[in-house]
Design a protein around this motif. Structure first.
Motif, PDB file in Angstrom:
ATOM      1  N   MET A  92       0.874  -0.995  -0.187  1.00  0.00           N
ATOM      2  CA  MET A  92      -0.055   0.041   0.006  1.00  0.00           C
ATOM      3  C   MET A  92       0.963   1.220  -0.114  1.00  0.00           C
ATOM      4  O   MET A  92       1.804   1.360   0.788  1.00  0.00           O
ATOM      5  CB  MET A  92      -1.048  -0.198   1.178  1.00  0.00           C
ATOM      6  CG  MET A  92      -1.615   1.208   1.457  1.00  0.00           C
ATOM      7  SD  MET A  92      -2.797   1.144   3.021  1.00  0.00           S
ATOM      8  CE  MET A  92      -3.319  -0.387   3.060  1.00  0.00           C
ATOM      9  N   ASN A  93       0.699   2.335  -0.897  1.00  0.00           N
ATOM     10  CA  ASN A  93       1.505   3.421  -1.101  1.00  0.00           C
ATOM     11  C   ASN A  93       0.653   4.604  -0.351  1.00  0.00           C
ATOM     12  O   ASN A  93      -0.420   4.772  -0.485  1.00  0.00           O
ATOM     13  CB  ASN A  93       1.646   3.751  -2.340  1.00  0.00           C
ATOM     14  CG  ASN A  93       2.522   4.978  -2.495  1.00  0.00           C
ATOM     15  OD1 ASN A  93       2.660   5.620  -1.661  1.00  0.00           O
ATOM     16  ND2 ASN A  93       3.202   5.285  -3.618  1.00  0.00           N
ATOM     17  N   HIS A  94       1.299   4.976   0.813  1.00  0.00           N
ATOM     18  CA  HIS A  94       0.751   5.856   1.869  1.00  0.00           C
ATOM     19  C   HIS A  94       0.366   7.385   0.990  1.00  0.00           C
ATOM     20  O   HIS A  94      -0.670   8.028   1.297  1.00  0.00           O
ATOM     21  CB  HIS A  94       1.783   6.305   2.988  1.00  0.00           C
ATOM     22  CG  HIS A  94       2.856   6.818   2.597  1.00  0.00           C
ATOM     23  ND1 HIS A  94       4.124   6.119   2.352  1.00  0.00           N
ATOM     24  CD2 HIS A  94       3.265   8.010   2.434  1.00  0.00           C
ATOM     25  CE1 HIS A  94       5.211   6.591   1.866  1.00  0.00           C
ATOM     26  NE2 HIS A  94       4.503   8.062   2.177  1.00  0.00           N
ATOM     27  N   LYS A  95       1.155   7.434  -0.110  1.00  0.00           N
ATOM     28  CA  LYS A  95       0.854   8.728  -0.755  1.00  0.00           C
ATOM     29  C   LYS A  95      -0.508   8.794  -1.547  1.00  0.00           C
ATOM     30  O   LYS A  95      -1.007   9.862  -1.941  1.00  0.00           O
ATOM     31  CB  LYS A  95       1.960   8.963  -1.779  1.00  0.00           C
ATOM     32  CG  LYS A  95       3.253   9.481  -1.183  1.00  0.00           C
ATOM     33  CD  LYS A  95       4.312   9.542  -1.987  1.00  0.00           C
ATOM     34  CE  LYS A  95       5.719  10.312  -1.186  1.00  0.00           C
ATOM     35  NZ  LYS A  95       6.624  10.474  -2.179  1.00  0.00           N
ATOM     36  N   ASP A  96      -0.990   7.602  -1.835  1.00  0.00           N
ATOM     37  CA  ASP A  96      -2.451   7.544  -2.400  1.00  0.00           C
ATOM     38  C   ASP A  96      -3.535   7.579  -1.382  1.00  0.00           C
ATOM     39  O   ASP A  96      -4.706   7.493  -2.018  1.00  0.00           O
ATOM     40  CB  ASP A  96      -2.417   5.963  -3.226  1.00  0.00           C
ATOM     41  CG  ASP A  96      -1.557   5.951  -4.163  1.00  0.00           C
ATOM     42  OD1 ASP A  96      -1.010   6.870  -4.755  1.00  0.00           O
ATOM     43  OD2 ASP A  96      -0.993   4.810  -4.558  1.00  0.00           O
ATOM     44  N   TRP A 121      -3.692  10.257   4.618  1.00  0.00           N
ATOM     45  CA  TRP A 121      -2.244  10.760   4.508  1.00  0.00           C
ATOM     46  C   TRP A 121      -2.093  12.042   3.809  1.00  0.00           C
ATOM     47  O   TRP A 121      -1.466  13.190   4.502  1.00  0.00           O
ATOM     48  CB  TRP A 121      -1.395   9.794   3.787  1.00  0.00           C
ATOM     49  CG  TRP A 121       0.068  10.302   3.742  1.00  0.00           C
ATOM     50  CD1 TRP A 121       0.850  10.303   4.803  1.00  0.00           C
ATOM     51  CD2 TRP A 121       0.542  11.105   2.834  1.00  0.00           C
ATOM     52  NE1 TRP A 121       2.090  10.710   4.572  1.00  0.00           N
ATOM     53  CE2 TRP A 121       2.064  11.291   3.128  1.00  0.00           C
ATOM     54  CE3 TRP A 121       0.320  11.566   1.567  1.00  0.00           C
ATOM     55  CZ2 TRP A 121       2.975  12.219   2.553  1.00  0.00           C
ATOM     56  CZ3 TRP A 121       1.249  12.168   0.626  1.00  0.00           C
ATOM     57  CH2 TRP A 121       2.661  12.387   1.020  1.00  0.00           C
ATOM     58  N   LYS A 122      -3.011  12.381   2.852  1.00  0.00           N
ATOM     59  CA  LYS A 122      -2.932  13.703   2.084  1.00  0.00           C
ATOM     60  C   LYS A 122      -3.521  14.916   2.928  1.00  0.00           C
ATOM     61  O   LYS A 122      -2.806  15.853   2.876  1.00  0.00           O
ATOM     62  CB  LYS A 122      -3.501  13.655   0.813  1.00  0.00           C
ATOM     63  CG  LYS A 122      -3.151  12.745  -0.243  1.00  0.00           C
ATOM     64  CD  LYS A 122      -3.964  12.700  -1.446  1.00  0.00           C
ATOM     65  CE  LYS A 122      -3.486  11.626  -2.661  1.00  0.00           C
ATOM     66  NZ  LYS A 122      -4.486  11.073  -3.551  1.00  0.00           N
ATOM     67  N   ALA A 173       1.965   6.879   7.490  1.00  0.00           N
ATOM     68  CA  ALA A 173       2.751   6.268   6.362  1.00  0.00           C
ATOM     69  C   ALA A 173       3.607   5.343   6.887  1.00  0.00           C
ATOM     70  O   ALA A 173       3.865   4.195   6.174  1.00  0.00           O
ATOM     71  CB  ALA A 173       4.052   7.421   5.904  1.00  0.00           C
ATOM     72  N   GLU A 174       4.010   5.186   8.175  1.00  0.00           N
ATOM     73  CA  GLU A 174       4.812   3.752   8.657  1.00  0.00           C
ATOM     74  C   GLU A 174       3.807   2.802   8.743  1.00  0.00           C
ATOM     75  O   GLU A 174       4.408   1.630   8.341  1.00  0.00           O
ATOM     76  CB  GLU A 174       5.319   4.346  10.134  1.00  0.00           C
ATOM     77  CG  GLU A 174       6.228   3.267  10.529  1.00  0.00           C
ATOM     78  CD  GLU A 174       7.058   3.437  11.737  1.00  0.00           C
ATOM     79  OE1 GLU A 174       7.640   2.800  12.024  1.00  0.00           O
ATOM     80  OE2 GLU A 174       7.064   4.679  12.228  1.00  0.00           O
ATOM     81  N   ALA A 231       1.320   2.087   6.946  1.00  0.00           N
ATOM     82  CA  ALA A 231       0.914   1.467   5.775  1.00  0.00           C
ATOM     83  C   ALA A 231       1.991   0.727   5.025  1.00  0.00           C
ATOM     84  O   ALA A 231       1.996   0.021   4.195  1.00  0.00           O
ATOM     85  CB  ALA A 231       0.480   2.881   4.689  1.00  0.00           C
ATOM     86  N   GLY A 232       3.344   1.259   5.623  1.00  0.00           N
ATOM     87  CA  GLY A 232       4.482   0.520   4.889  1.00  0.00           C
ATOM     88  C   GLY A 232       4.879  -0.782   5.720  1.00  0.00           C
ATOM     89  O   GLY A 232       5.761  -1.337   5.339  1.00  0.00           O
TER      90      GLY A 232
END
Length: 118
Positions: free
Chosen positions: A1-5, A9-10, A50-51, A53-54
């Motif tokens: 999963m990309n947190h930027k998506d 997060w946004k 982010a962490e 999601a990673g």
């Protein structure tokens, strides 16, 4: 999963920008006090999303979403402190953004919980 998506997060990144702008109005004597603390807490919100999601498991993601919620509560409290001390006055937009981020985190957390129970 990309947190930027992730919308959560946004929106939390938007909140960081707002907090940095608002905290520039704090007295210079608070640079190493409330200013530093509120900025660090705000940065912690998208950082923990982010962490999580990673990470490799939903259990870990849920843990970091809960940490992000805790940091968000810190930000809200610190804005309230700044308001009470007269460092800032117009906080409606800030509280609106905090509420929006909280709803997104809780919604994402509920989605992950529901997904893992099936």
């Amino acid at each position: 999963m990309n947190h930027k998506d992730l919308d959560v997060w946004k929106k939390s990144m938007d909140l960081v920008e707002i907090i940095y702008k608002v905290s520039t109005k704090f007295p210079s004597s608070e640079m190493y006090g409330l200013t530093n603390q509120i900025r660090r807490a705000s940065v912690s919100v998208p950082s923990n999303i982010a962490e999580g999601a990673g990470r490799s498991s939903d259990k870990e993601l849920l843990y970091f979403l809960n940490v992000a919620l805790g940091s968000l509560a810190e930000v809200e409290t610190q804005i309230e402190i700044a308001l009470r001390l007269g460092f800032i006055s117009d906080v409606d937009t800030v509280f609106k953004n905090i509420t929006e981020v909280r709803k997104l985190i809780i919604g994402f957390r509920n989605y992950i919980k529901k997904k893992t129970n099936h």
